[in-house]
Enzyme design. Sequence first.
Site, PDB file in Angstrom:
ATOM      1  N   ASP A   1      36.552  45.824  33.871  1.00  9.33           N
ATOM      2  CA  ASP A   1      36.885  45.488  35.260  1.00  9.33           C
ATOM      3  C   ASP A   1      38.402  45.366  35.356  1.00  9.33           C
ATOM      4  O   ASP A   1      39.085  45.232  34.343  1.00  9.33           O
ATOM      5  CB  ASP A   1      36.207  44.171  35.672  1.00  9.33           C
TER       6      ASP A   1
ATOM      7  N   ASP B   1      60.901  18.114  44.987  1.00 10.67           N
ATOM      8  CA  ASP B   1      60.110  18.331  46.225  1.00 10.67           C
ATOM      9  C   ASP B   1      59.234  19.583  46.133  1.00 10.67           C
ATOM     10  O   ASP B   1      58.579  19.957  47.110  1.00 10.67           O
ATOM     11  CB  ASP B   1      61.039  18.428  47.442  1.00 10.67           C
TER      12      ASP B   1
ATOM     13  N   LYS C   1      26.790  44.793  42.427  1.00 10.61           N
ATOM     14  CA  LYS C   1      27.154  43.388  42.641  1.00 10.61           C
ATOM     15  C   LYS C   1      27.180  43.053  44.127  1.00 10.61           C
ATOM     16  O   LYS C   1      27.664  43.842  44.930  1.00 10.61           O
ATOM     17  CB  LYS C   1      28.532  43.132  42.023  1.00 10.61           C
TER      18      LYS C   1
ATOM     19  N   ARG D   1      28.693  39.860  46.426  1.00 17.10           N
ATOM     20  CA  ARG D   1      29.420  38.588  46.346  1.00 17.10           C
ATOM     21  C   ARG D   1      28.809  37.596  47.317  1.00 17.10           C
ATOM     22  O   ARG D   1      28.673  37.878  48.512  1.00 17.10           O
ATOM     23  CB  ARG D   1      30.911  38.811  46.653  1.00 17.10           C
TER      24      ARG D   1
HETATM   25  C1  R5P Z   1      36.479  42.474  42.551  1.00 18.05           C
HETATM   26  O1  R5P Z   1      36.297  43.419  43.278  1.00 18.05           O
HETATM   27  C2  R5P Z   1      37.238  42.562  41.265  1.00 18.05           C
HETATM   28  O2  R5P Z   1      37.267  43.849  40.752  1.00 18.05           O
HETATM   29  C3  R5P Z   1      36.655  41.618  40.234  1.00 18.05           C
HETATM   30  O3  R5P Z   1      35.342  42.046  39.921  1.00 18.05           O
HETATM   31  C4  R5P Z   1      36.606  40.224  40.759  1.00 18.05           C
HETATM   32  O4  R5P Z   1      37.788  39.899  41.386  1.00 18.05           O
HETATM   33  C5  R5P Z   1      36.333  39.254  39.650  1.00 18.05           C
HETATM   34  O5  R5P Z   1      36.323  37.967  40.210  1.00 18.05           O
HETATM   35  P1  R5P Z   1      35.499  36.809  39.545  1.00 18.05           P
HETATM   36  O6  R5P Z   1      35.900  36.746  38.108  1.00 18.05           O
HETATM   37  O7  R5P Z   1      35.898  35.575  40.314  1.00 18.05           O
HETATM   38  O8  R5P Z   1      34.048  37.109  39.723  1.00 18.05           O
END
Ligand code: R5P
Length: 283
Positions: A209, A33, A183, A185
């Site tokens: 990163d 389940d 960047k 988003r």
């Molecule tokens: C965001 O603030 C993080 O530091 C990464 O840059 C982010 O989570 C990367 O996500 P993705 O690979 O989906 O662009």
Amino acid sequence: MIIGGPASQLLAGRVAAILGQELALCDYKTFPDGESYTQVVTPLDDEIVIIQSTPTDQDLVFLLQLLDVCQGKKISLVIPYFGYARQDKIFKPGEPMTARAVATALNPFLKNGRVFLVNIHAPSIMSHFQCETKNLDATPLLAERIGSMKLHDPVVISPDKGAVAMAKTAASCLDAACDYLQKTRLSGTEVSMAPKEIEVIGRDVVIFDDMIATGGTMATAITLLRQQGARKVYLAAVHPVLTGSAVLKLYRSGVEAVLACDTLDKGVSTVSVAPLIAKAIKG
Ligand code: R5P
């Protein structure tokens, strides 16, 4: 005694080997389940180190089960990759602060314990734990590996302002220049980056990163930097979440190599954080 959760078996094995401690035998299953089953087969010591990343909801349940098994023991909990760390704020009314909710669920088991995280996305998350909590930095380990690769006139780049501190640490370990991109988003999978003049022509670039999730951030940065004349572009990240076709995106964008840590056990996890964790546990 070291207990490795199902998401961190290899890392737990490496830590146990460094510390010369017993690695407990455990059994993890999923019932038909979908419910999770955990059994720690080896009799428990009084002092326990649990190592379990939580990339999925099921991994969080396995962690709760391990903590429940170890109730009453002195627990050092290592969460190398802490899932939900990007839900560290209430961005819109009616949203939970899920990172806080996760810490709140773990706290009752940690009254006599301590917590170790690795490059937690938002250090503010540490304040939600009610015991001693440390955030370990794997950046020097990644930088050391990059340093051994003898790159050509390297420059270290952060893909956004959030990773600037990491990029600066890496740049100082490598004695290299450092810069960052801007960047924005657009959605869970798409980002845009404002063109910015960075001296990359003919140079090797390393983008640092904390994590690579969908690969959208890194793929966009790779494309931009290659358009600007970078010789080779390398990626270094602590947490290789790598959802869906992230790896394909990165290689289609022209990455030379991806280096990541074993906070998550993936093909690119070639830099181990085991020595960092072992040292922190020993204190
Ligand atoms: C965001 O603030 C993080 O530091 C990464 O840059 C982010 O989570 C990367 O996500 P993705 O690979 O989906 O662009």
